[in-house]
Design a protein around this motif. Structure first.
Motif, mmCIF file in Angstrom:
data_model
loop_
_atom_site.group_PDB
_atom_site.id
_atom_site.type_symbol
_atom_site.label_atom_id
_atom_site.label_comp_id
_atom_site.label_asym_id
_atom_site.label_seq_id
_atom_site.Cartn_x
_atom_site.Cartn_y
_atom_site.Cartn_z
ATOM 1 N N ASP A 43 0.936 -0.675 0.270
ATOM 2 C CA ASP A 43 0.107 -0.057 0.388
ATOM 3 C C ASP A 43 1.034 1.354 0.043
ATOM 4 O OD1 ASP A 43 -2.251 1.757 -0.125
ATOM 5 O OD2 ASP A 43 -1.872 1.975 2.172
ATOM 6 N N VAL A 44 1.797 1.051 1.022
ATOM 7 C CA VAL A 44 2.907 3.186 1.154
ATOM 8 C C VAL A 44 3.585 2.439 -0.343
ATOM 9 C CG1 VAL A 44 4.286 3.448 1.931
ATOM 10 C CG2 VAL A 44 2.916 2.335 3.817
ATOM 11 N N ALA A 45 4.366 1.434 -0.803
ATOM 12 C CA ALA A 45 4.826 1.237 -2.338
ATOM 13 C C ALA A 45 3.868 1.937 -3.049
ATOM 14 C CB ALA A 45 5.574 0.163 -2.711
ATOM 15 N N ARG A 46 2.580 1.514 -3.005
ATOM 16 C CA ARG A 46 1.722 1.806 -4.095
ATOM 17 C C ARG A 46 2.065 4.051 -4.086
ATOM 18 N NH1 ARG A 46 -0.668 -2.341 -4.188
ATOM 19 N NH2 ARG A 46 -0.485 -4.101 -6.336
ATOM 20 N N GLN A 47 1.333 3.957 -3.219
ATOM 21 C CA GLN A 47 1.162 5.452 -2.434
ATOM 22 C C GLN A 47 2.003 6.162 -3.789
ATOM 23 O OE1 GLN A 47 0.282 6.980 1.760
ATOM 24 N NE2 GLN A 47 -0.224 4.376 2.084
ATOM 25 N N VAL A 48 3.798 5.683 -3.485
ATOM 26 C CA VAL A 48 5.198 6.046 -3.558
ATOM 27 C C VAL A 48 5.617 6.323 -5.056
ATOM 28 C CG1 VAL A 48 7.292 5.897 -3.655
ATOM 29 C CG2 VAL A 48 6.433 5.685 -1.366
#
Ligand code: HEM
Length: 512
Positions: free
Chosen positions: A93-98
């Motif tokens: 999820d955080v990877a997608r935000q970045v």
């Protein structure tokens, strides 16, 4: 007199380090994580092995089963006395935000792209408007005709390998490292389909001058030497440095003349569609010429074609080695793949690009191996401005990434997250049945995900289909070794050259 001076200098240095450490903690918003002497990405951090006080480069693999649980979050930090603060995330999820939601606010820093830039600015290393220009010109080269060319060359190179290694005369072949053959195979495919070069499996030329193919082999194996060795070191009579230097010079001259030759060929329209004209280099030169002054200059053309070498050789080679290692352990999965190969290639022919989508169970084996050992295992990004990330997966907290702080996406962590991939240590190709190419997360996320994914899948599926059709693949055990011990010894991930993968995979191939 000198004692107080030394003490004062030591005190100033210590105070600087402490201040830097404290500011590092602030920059990562006091996120839990490693507090160490050397940053895992610093020279000493990388050179020293992974031990409890030095995460090093291999913690991603060695600590994957407990580290995020231990710190209570899938996004953690590293603050060290030497080297800048880092944030690591194993949250998809955080990877997608970045990489997706905020991709315009992050860039790839020149330091993290040193290896990819050795030959010139390119699609991997560039950012913002320069990147858009590279992508616009490079993008169309990755399309149907190139993939059809990859499938044809994969079949030809496979036959040349079997003949060249004399395996065609043998009922059983025992190898200590299948990696050697598969790495050479992947290099051959990139040379033929990337550069448009012949790359014979057996080079029996009498010429003692270093051939283009030999230079290419030395250069790909010598990336790290080239990056690490300072210029003055080349003055010493060190054989390896001399060899790498000679190979670089040879390639630089040859590639320049190759660009000139391709431009001349295109100008006189002698390049035949459907033959060597479908290699990435020729298609790139053609696209760049069509763009005129908005195209790519010669250094950028060479930089790009090398970026394919950098991004497409070891990644695919390592994934193929891992696939065979895992198929040797999971014979039921090997049988499932073989059944499909017989159905699709029932007349005994070699696969074409049109067959790739029908060989989805074979592709799933390659994909599951790429999950297990994601060759592109760390993705670096730096923020251009303060970016707020939502860590809701772990807690209700948010994390502010200040400009300049590096966030590293841990692809091993994401692909071994039991919430996303239940029982992650099990090889289960069915996880990928029905998943679209664009959703294959080990190729990255968002606008900068792998442009060579179809190239790699075509190459991988062709090689696996031919090899599994002809050979049963088994583990090659040492005297007294059990299969469990083999797995423990062989199935270890780490940096192999410039990509992540398994080291020497010993196998037995028995003719079917
Ligand atoms: C199993 C094989 C492969 C894997 C696992 C893989 C993985 C990746 C990953 C994770 C990225 C994203 C990097 C980032 O976001 O920082 C990437 C980008 C890229 N890959 Fe691959 N790759 C593979 C094969 C290939 C091949 C065969 C080629 C070329 C022939 C290639 C060319 C590229 C290029 C040019 C980029 C940069 C794309 C951009 O920035 O727009 N890759 N790859």
């Amino acid at each position: 007199m000198w004692i107080p001076t030394v003490l004062a200098v030591v005190a100033v240095l210590a105070a600087t380090l402490v201040l830097r450490f404290v500011s590092g903690l602030k920059n990562v918003s006091y996120l839990p994580g490693f507090r160490c002497v050397f940053s895992p990405q610093s020279l000493w951090g990388v050179i020293l092995p992974t031990v409890y006080f030095n995460p090093g480069m291999n913690w991603f693999w060695l600590w994957r089963k407990w580290v995020y649980e231990y710190y209570g979050s899938r996004t953690i930090s590293s603050v060290s006395l030497f080297g800048g603060p880092l944030i690591f995330t194993a949250s998809a999820d955080v990877a997608r935000q970045v990489l997706v939601g905020n991709s315009a606010k992050f860039y790839k820093s020149p330091e993290t792209q040193a290896a990819t830039r050795l030959w010139g600015e390119n699609i991997i290393s560039s950012n913002f408007d320069v990147y858009k220009r590279h992508r616009r010109i490079v993008g169309p080269a990755f399309s149907g005709p190139t993939y059809a060319f990859v499938a044809r060359e994969a079949a030809r190179l496979y036959s040349e390998m079997i003949d060249g290694e004399n395996w065609c005369q043998q009922k059983q072949v025992r190898v200590e490292s299948i990696n050697e053959y598969l790495s050479k195979f992947a290099l051959g495919i990139i040379s033929r389909c990337g550069f448009g070069l012949p790359f014979p499996w057996v080079d029996d030329s009498e010429n003692h001058e270093m051939s283009f193919e030999k230079a290419l082999t030395i250069v790909t194996g010598g990336f790290i030497v080239k990056l690490a060795a300072p210029l003055w070191a080349y003055k010493f009579p060190i054989k390896r440095l001399r060899e790498v230097d000679e190979a670089y010079n040879k390639l630089a001259v040859s590639l320049k003349s190759l660009v000139t030759a391709r431009k001349a060929e295109l100008a006189s329209e002698t390049s035949e569609p459907g033959s060597s004209g479908n290699d990435l280099f020729t298609r790139l030169v053609s696209a760049a010429e069509a763009e005129g002054k908005n195209g790519l200059d010669d250094d950028e053309l060479i930089g790009n074609v090398f970026s394919f070498m950098f991004a497409g050789h070891e990644t695919t080679g390592h994934t193929l080695s891992a696939t065979l290692a895992l198929l040797a352990l999971y014979q039921d999965e090997q049988d499932k793949a073989l059944k499909q190969i017989h159905e699709v290639l029932s007349d005994g022919r070699a696969p074409t690009f049109d067959d790739i989508s029908k060989l989805d169970k074979v592709a799933a084996c390659f994909e599951e191996a790429a999950r297990f050992f994601p060759a592109g295992f760390i993705l670096h990004r730096n923020a251009t401005e303060h970016v707020v990330l939502n860590l809701s997966e772990d807690s209700n907290r948010t994390l502010v990434i200040p400009p300049g702080v590096t966030i590293v996406v841990d692809m091993v962590g994401i692909h071994h997250d039991p919430k996303l991939f239940p029982d992650p240590e099990r090889f289960d190709p069915s996880r990928w049945y029905g998943v679209q190419d664009s959703e294959l997360s080990f190729f990255g996320f968002g606008p900068r995900a792998c442009i060579g994914r179809k190239f790699a899948l075509t190459e991988g599926v062709c090689l696996l289909s031919l090899l599994l059709r002809d050979w049963k693949v088994d583990v090659n055990l040492r005297a007294g070794e059990t299969v469990v011990q083999w797995r423990e010894r062989v199935l270890q991930g780490g940096m192999v050259g410039l990509a992540f993968g398994v080291r020497d995979v010993p196998l037995v191939l028995t003719r079917r």
